[in-house]
Design a protein around this motif. Sequence first.
Motif, PDB file in Angstrom:
ATOM      1  N   VAL A 147     -41.069  10.037 -20.264  1.00 44.26           N
ATOM      2  CA  VAL A 147     -40.011   9.206 -19.695  1.00 44.26           C
ATOM      3  C   VAL A 147     -38.684   9.638 -20.294  1.00 44.26           C
ATOM      4  CG1 VAL A 147     -41.496   7.200 -19.295  1.00 44.26           C
ATOM      5  CG2 VAL A 147     -40.292   7.431 -21.475  1.00 44.26           C
ATOM      6  N   GLY A 148     -37.597   9.426 -19.564  1.00 39.64           N
ATOM      7  CA  GLY A 148     -36.294   9.803 -20.080  1.00 39.64           C
ATOM      8  C   GLY A 148     -35.169   9.311 -19.211  1.00 39.64           C
ATOM      9  N   VAL A 149     -33.962   9.476 -19.715  1.00 38.20           N
ATOM     10  CA  VAL A 149     -32.761   9.105 -18.976  1.00 38.20           C
ATOM     11  C   VAL A 149     -31.641  10.045 -19.405  1.00 38.20           C
ATOM     12  CG1 VAL A 149     -32.099   7.369 -20.705  1.00 38.20           C
ATOM     13  CG2 VAL A 149     -31.162   7.239 -18.385  1.00 38.20           C
ATOM     14  N   SER A 150     -30.790  10.447 -18.442  1.00 39.21           N
ATOM     15  CA  SER A 150     -29.655  11.324 -18.710  1.00 39.21           C
ATOM     16  C   SER A 150     -28.377  10.649 -18.233  1.00 39.21           C
ATOM     17  CB  SER A 150     -29.824  12.672 -17.993  1.00 39.21           C
ATOM     18  OG  SER A 150     -30.959  13.366 -18.467  1.00 39.21           O
ATOM     19  N   PHE A 151     -27.335  10.711 -19.069  1.00 36.95           N
ATOM     20  CA  PHE A 151     -26.042  10.102 -18.764  1.00 36.95           C
ATOM     21  C   PHE A 151     -24.995  11.200 -18.636  1.00 36.95           C
ATOM     22  CE2 PHE A 151     -28.509   7.154 -21.319  1.00 36.95           C
ATOM     23  CZ  PHE A 151     -28.465   5.991 -20.562  1.00 36.95           C
ATOM     24  N   PRO A 152     -24.444  11.429 -17.440  1.00 34.93           N
ATOM     25  CA  PRO A 152     -23.401  12.446 -17.276  1.00 34.93           C
ATOM     26  C   PRO A 152     -22.022  11.899 -17.632  1.00 34.93           C
ATOM     27  CG  PRO A 152     -23.929  11.494 -15.164  1.00 34.93           C
ATOM     28  CD  PRO A 152     -24.860  10.842 -16.162  1.00 34.93           C
ATOM     29  N   ALA A 153     -21.073  12.820 -17.850  1.00 35.12           N
ATOM     30  CA  ALA A 153     -19.659  12.489 -18.063  1.00 35.12           C
ATOM     31  C   ALA A 153     -19.473  11.481 -19.190  1.00 35.12           C
ATOM     32  CB  ALA A 153     -19.042  11.962 -16.775  1.00 35.12           C
ATOM     33  N   VAL A 154     -19.959  11.840 -20.386  1.00 38.20           N
ATOM     34  CA  VAL A 154     -19.857  10.944 -21.537  1.00 38.20           C
ATOM     35  C   VAL A 154     -18.514  11.101 -22.242  1.00 38.20           C
ATOM     36  CG1 VAL A 154     -20.890  10.315 -23.751  1.00 38.20           C
ATOM     37  CG2 VAL A 154     -22.359  11.000 -21.841  1.00 38.20           C
ATOM     38  N   LEU A 155     -18.159  12.332 -22.616  1.00 35.45           N
ATOM     39  CA  LEU A 155     -16.884  12.602 -23.286  1.00 35.45           C
ATOM     40  C   LEU A 155     -15.933  13.421 -22.432  1.00 35.45           C
ATOM     41  CD1 LEU A 155     -18.159  13.431 -26.892  1.00 35.45           C
ATOM     42  CD2 LEU A 155     -17.340  11.236 -26.000  1.00 35.45           C
ATOM     43  N   ASN A 156     -16.476  14.122 -21.422  1.00 32.27           N
ATOM     44  CA  ASN A 156     -15.656  14.845 -20.463  1.00 32.27           C
ATOM     45  C   ASN A 156     -16.402  14.852 -19.134  1.00 32.27           C
ATOM     46  OD1 ASN A 156     -17.180  17.483 -20.083  1.00 32.27           O
ATOM     47  ND2 ASN A 156     -16.902  17.527 -22.320  1.00 32.27           N
ATOM     48  N   PRO A 157     -15.757  15.264 -18.037  1.00 26.62           N
ATOM     49  CA  PRO A 157     -16.403  15.153 -16.721  1.00 26.62           C
ATOM     50  C   PRO A 157     -17.649  15.998 -16.547  1.00 26.62           C
ATOM     51  CG  PRO A 157     -14.023  15.409 -16.480  1.00 26.62           C
ATOM     52  CD  PRO A 157     -14.338  15.674 -17.909  1.00 26.62           C
ATOM     53  N   PHE A 158     -17.933  16.915 -17.493  1.00 28.29           N
ATOM     54  CA  PHE A 158     -19.019  17.863 -17.276  1.00 28.29           C
ATOM     55  C   PHE A 158     -20.084  17.842 -18.362  1.00 28.29           C
ATOM     56  CE2 PHE A 158     -15.217  19.346 -15.196  1.00 28.29           C
ATOM     57  CZ  PHE A 158     -15.662  19.587 -13.903  1.00 28.29           C
ATOM     58  N   ASP A 159     -20.005  16.924 -19.313  1.00 24.29           N
ATOM     59  CA  ASP A 159     -21.021  16.875 -20.367  1.00 24.29           C
ATOM     60  C   ASP A 159     -22.104  15.873 -20.009  1.00 24.29           C
ATOM     61  OD1 ASP A 159     -19.850  14.407 -20.766  1.00 24.29           O
ATOM     62  OD2 ASP A 159     -19.426  14.693 -22.886  1.00 24.29           O
ATOM     63  N   SER A 160     -23.111  15.763 -20.833  1.00 27.85           N
ATOM     64  CA  SER A 160     -24.186  14.788 -20.609  1.00 27.85           C
ATOM     65  C   SER A 160     -24.947  14.539 -21.896  1.00 27.85           C
ATOM     66  CB  SER A 160     -25.158  15.286 -19.523  1.00 27.85           C
ATOM     67  OG  SER A 160     -25.870  16.429 -19.973  1.00 27.85           O
ATOM     68  N   VAL A 161     -25.580  13.375 -21.958  1.00 25.29           N
ATOM     69  CA  VAL A 161     -26.494  13.010 -23.036  1.00 25.29           C
ATOM     70  C   VAL A 161     -27.837  12.672 -22.411  1.00 25.29           C
ATOM     71  CG1 VAL A 161     -27.041  11.336 -24.836  1.00 25.29           C
ATOM     72  CG2 VAL A 161     -24.714  12.203 -24.631  1.00 25.29           C
ATOM     73  N   SER A 162     -28.899  13.280 -22.915  1.00 26.94           N
ATOM     74  CA  SER A 162     -30.241  13.052 -22.381  1.00 26.94           C
ATOM     75  C   SER A 162     -31.155  12.554 -23.488  1.00 26.94           C
ATOM     76  CB  SER A 162     -30.822  14.345 -21.789  1.00 26.94           C
ATOM     77  OG  SER A 162     -29.989  14.861 -20.771  1.00 26.94           O
TER      78      SER A 162
END
Length: 299
Positions: A147-162
């Motif tokens: 299971v997992g979740v990814s969050f786009p646009a965390v610190l800039n429009p093109f980054d992500s945290v997964s």
Amino acid sequence: MSTCHPVLLVGALALVAATRLAAQDAETRPDAAPPGAERNGPPIGETVFDGDFLSIGVGAGLGPSYTGSNDYVIFPLPIIQGSYKGVNINPRPAGLAVDFIPDAETGPSFDLGVAFRVRSDRVDQIEDEVVKQLGELDRAVEVGPTVGVSFPAVLNPFDSVSVNVDAMWDVAGAHSGMTVSPSVTYFTPLSRGVAASISGSATFIDDDFADYYFSVSPADTVASGGVLPAFQAEGGLQSLGVNLLLAVDLNGDVTDGGLNIVGIGGYSRLMNDAKNTPLTSVRGSANQFLLGVGLGYTF
């Protein structure tokens, strides 16, 4: 092959997946541009990751000959990842995960599927002459949910945290135990053709796993010539690790696929009985390092 060898594959293709998420999010903001690009330049538009795609390649790494070893070996790594009609195939150490939930076009994306891996720890490439006297172990085949979740646009429009968690059980009758492996990855492009990620991970093991890989029986003590004292290992936190990864697209644009080069440096620290076992404390080291490079092609 050591359990940490396939980190290169995981890091390289996790970066591909993060690039795909960033590109999808960017499509909703045509005025946005990757770091290092002019904001009045052309929008990203369609990318190779928008529909069905496949990434294949090969890598080579340098890592411990077994978990806890201080002898290092060179090993090959295959690279594969893809998506077909919304079903994503993602890499795992010495295995794959199939995610049955299509990625969202905007906002967080969720993962739910099945992961598997082949664990070849102390099956071959045992460089330590004392540990080699204990004999080779059986190859494990591990399967379980992811299971997992990814969050786009965390610190800039093109980054992500997964964030991902895999729970897997051995179905081949080798260690007959289970592992739980949570991880967190931050991805960001450095330019349109260069991207980087940093990930942290942990591995938890049960008593069956710990006993199989880290215990030393009285018979093992005899086989080692008395070098390895008897030791009964128990489950718990096995290791904590961090990996740094850099990917360079050879034509300067990560969104159109093609050839790319990926480099990675990794460090993990064995904990508890994975550190205290004589296999590590007498013959090896709790500090485990990895260096690797891979060449991939996406279409």
